[in-house]
Design an enzyme around this catalytic site. Sequence first.
Site, PDB file in Angstrom:
ATOM      1  N   HIS A  69     100.339  11.903  40.092  1.00  0.00           N
ATOM      2  CA  HIS A  69      99.295  10.881  39.975  1.00  0.00           C
ATOM      3  C   HIS A  69      98.381  11.191  38.799  1.00  0.00           C
ATOM      4  O   HIS A  69      98.358  12.312  38.291  1.00  0.00           O
ATOM      5  CB  HIS A  69      98.455  10.844  41.262  1.00  0.00           C
ATOM      6  CG  HIS A  69      97.714  12.125  41.494  1.00  0.00           C
ATOM      7  ND1 HIS A  69      98.284  13.189  42.181  1.00  0.00           N
ATOM      8  CD2 HIS A  69      96.501  12.549  41.096  1.00  0.00           C
ATOM      9  CE1 HIS A  69      97.429  14.192  42.201  1.00  0.00           C
ATOM     10  NE2 HIS A  69      96.338  13.843  41.544  1.00  0.00           N
ATOM     11  N   THR A  71      94.482  11.090  38.270  1.00  0.00           N
ATOM     12  CA  THR A  71      93.194  10.934  38.958  1.00  0.00           C
ATOM     13  C   THR A  71      92.244  10.104  38.086  1.00  0.00           C
ATOM     14  O   THR A  71      92.142  10.355  36.887  1.00  0.00           O
ATOM     15  CB  THR A  71      92.540  12.313  39.200  1.00  0.00           C
ATOM     16  OG1 THR A  71      93.466  13.146  39.905  1.00  0.00           O
ATOM     17  CG2 THR A  71      91.249  12.206  40.000  1.00  0.00           C
ATOM     18  N   HIS A 153      95.297  12.222  32.559  1.00  0.00           N
ATOM     19  CA  HIS A 153      96.501  13.066  32.548  1.00  0.00           C
ATOM     20  C   HIS A 153      97.171  13.055  33.908  1.00  0.00           C
ATOM     21  O   HIS A 153      96.572  12.638  34.905  1.00  0.00           O
ATOM     22  CB  HIS A 153      96.101  14.514  32.227  1.00  0.00           C
ATOM     23  CG  HIS A 153      95.302  15.116  33.340  1.00  0.00           C
ATOM     24  ND1 HIS A 153      93.940  14.885  33.467  1.00  0.00           N
ATOM     25  CD2 HIS A 153      95.652  15.880  34.407  1.00  0.00           C
ATOM     26  CE1 HIS A 153      93.506  15.491  34.558  1.00  0.00           C
ATOM     27  NE2 HIS A 153      94.526  16.104  35.152  1.00  0.00           N
ATOM     28  N   THR A 155      98.912  16.006  36.255  1.00  0.00           N
ATOM     29  CA  THR A 155      99.214  17.429  36.406  1.00  0.00           C
ATOM     30  C   THR A 155     100.667  17.573  36.854  1.00  0.00           C
ATOM     31  O   THR A 155     101.069  16.975  37.856  1.00  0.00           O
ATOM     32  CB  THR A 155      98.287  18.070  37.458  1.00  0.00           C
ATOM     33  OG1 THR A 155      96.938  17.965  37.002  1.00  0.00           O
ATOM     34  CG2 THR A 155      98.622  19.541  37.685  1.00  0.00           C
TER      35      THR A 155
HETATM   36  P1  2AM Z   1      94.092  16.732  38.535  1.00  0.00           P
HETATM   37  O1  2AM Z   1      93.650  15.311  38.501  1.00  0.00           O
HETATM   38  O2  2AM Z   1      93.861  17.455  37.268  1.00  0.00           O
HETATM   39  O3  2AM Z   1      95.518  16.889  38.957  1.00  0.00           O
HETATM   40  C1  2AM Z   1      93.001  16.610  44.211  1.00  0.00           C
HETATM   41  O4  2AM Z   1      92.505  17.886  44.076  1.00  0.00           O
HETATM   42  C2  2AM Z   1      93.125  15.934  42.858  1.00  0.00           C
HETATM   43  O5  2AM Z   1      91.833  15.718  42.295  1.00  0.00           O
HETATM   44  C3  2AM Z   1      93.906  16.726  41.854  1.00  0.00           C
HETATM   45  O6  2AM Z   1      94.814  15.844  41.271  1.00  0.00           O
HETATM   46  C4  2AM Z   1      92.877  17.290  40.912  1.00  0.00           C
HETATM   47  O7  2AM Z   1      93.203  17.527  39.592  1.00  0.00           O
HETATM   48  C5  2AM Z   1      91.724  16.346  41.049  1.00  0.00           C
HETATM   49  N1  2AM Z   1      90.455  17.092  41.006  1.00  0.00           N
HETATM   50  C6  2AM Z   1      90.087  18.127  41.794  1.00  0.00           C
HETATM   51  N2  2AM Z   1      88.830  18.510  41.517  1.00  0.00           N
HETATM   52  C7  2AM Z   1      88.385  17.712  40.521  1.00  0.00           C
HETATM   53  C8  2AM Z   1      87.173  17.609  39.801  1.00  0.00           C
HETATM   54  N3  2AM Z   1      86.130  18.391  40.060  1.00  0.00           N
HETATM   55  N4  2AM Z   1      87.089  16.672  38.841  1.00  0.00           N
HETATM   56  C9  2AM Z   1      88.126  15.867  38.568  1.00  0.00           C
HETATM   57  N5  2AM Z   1      89.293  15.906  39.214  1.00  0.00           N
HETATM   58  C10 2AM Z   1      89.433  16.817  40.184  1.00  0.00           C
END
Ligand code: 2AM
Length: 222
Positions: A69, A71, A153, A155
């Site tokens: 996904h 985010t 992005h 991950t």
């Molecule tokens: P990602 O988007 O880089 O993969 C659940 O943890 C999701 O939320 C993950 O996909 C994670 O990273 C994102 N995530 C976790 N903590 C975050 C933060 N403080 N800010 C933005 N995205 C975050």
Amino acid sequence: VPLEETSLPLFFGWFLLPGIQDKVRCTSMDFLKTLDTLEAFKKHLPDFTVEAEKEVDLEQYFQANGALHCTTKFCDYGKAEGSKEYADKSAVKELYGSAFELSLSALFVTPRTVGARVSLSEDQLTLWPADAEKEAVPLVPAAATLPVGSRAHITLGCAEGVEPQQTGFDLLEILALQQEGQEGELVEEMELGSLAYYGKGRWLLSLREPVSAQACFSSLYG
Ligand code: 2AM
């Protein structure tokens, strides 16, 4: 706890449809498999890992977990700043559950993460939080001057003990170097695109043909 305070998700984002998830995972695996056999990668291995290893198997080095996904807003069930405001945005409400085509324009690898850069369209930017890049400034100061959406992005994997949110910071670091005029050291033309090295174990593969990925805008409660 009032329902209102529990109704926000862990995060909002675009979730790749199953078929395209497999395709992106395969592309990423192929890239990692090739990268760690390149002479240039071996030459820069000391930048990549502090351990006195002669070789690294990148496919084992990175752990992948969960559905792929991109985010948009990490809400932490409402504990993250601006969550409620984001959930209340008209674009978020209107487009919730809709299908999108994300454009994956590059793959990148650092000693911490492997990910795909997502180049957002104008429409997709309406779902992007205005302060996503600003939030990264304590870690990546140059993020303050990067265009909105730069942090977008997917991950694809994290090294042991690394949090997924690191992937976005790693991408911003590379984009900040590009903005400063550092092109990266062109390492080679691969089938997928051109591979450049940005120092400190940072590699970027600009895809010749961006990967178009169908995704649904939704949220995860976890
Ligand atoms: P990602 O988007 O880089 O993969 C659940 O943890 C999701 O939320 C993950 O996909 C994670 O990273 C994102 N995530 C976790 N903590 C975050 C933060 N403080 N800010 C933005 N995205 C975050």
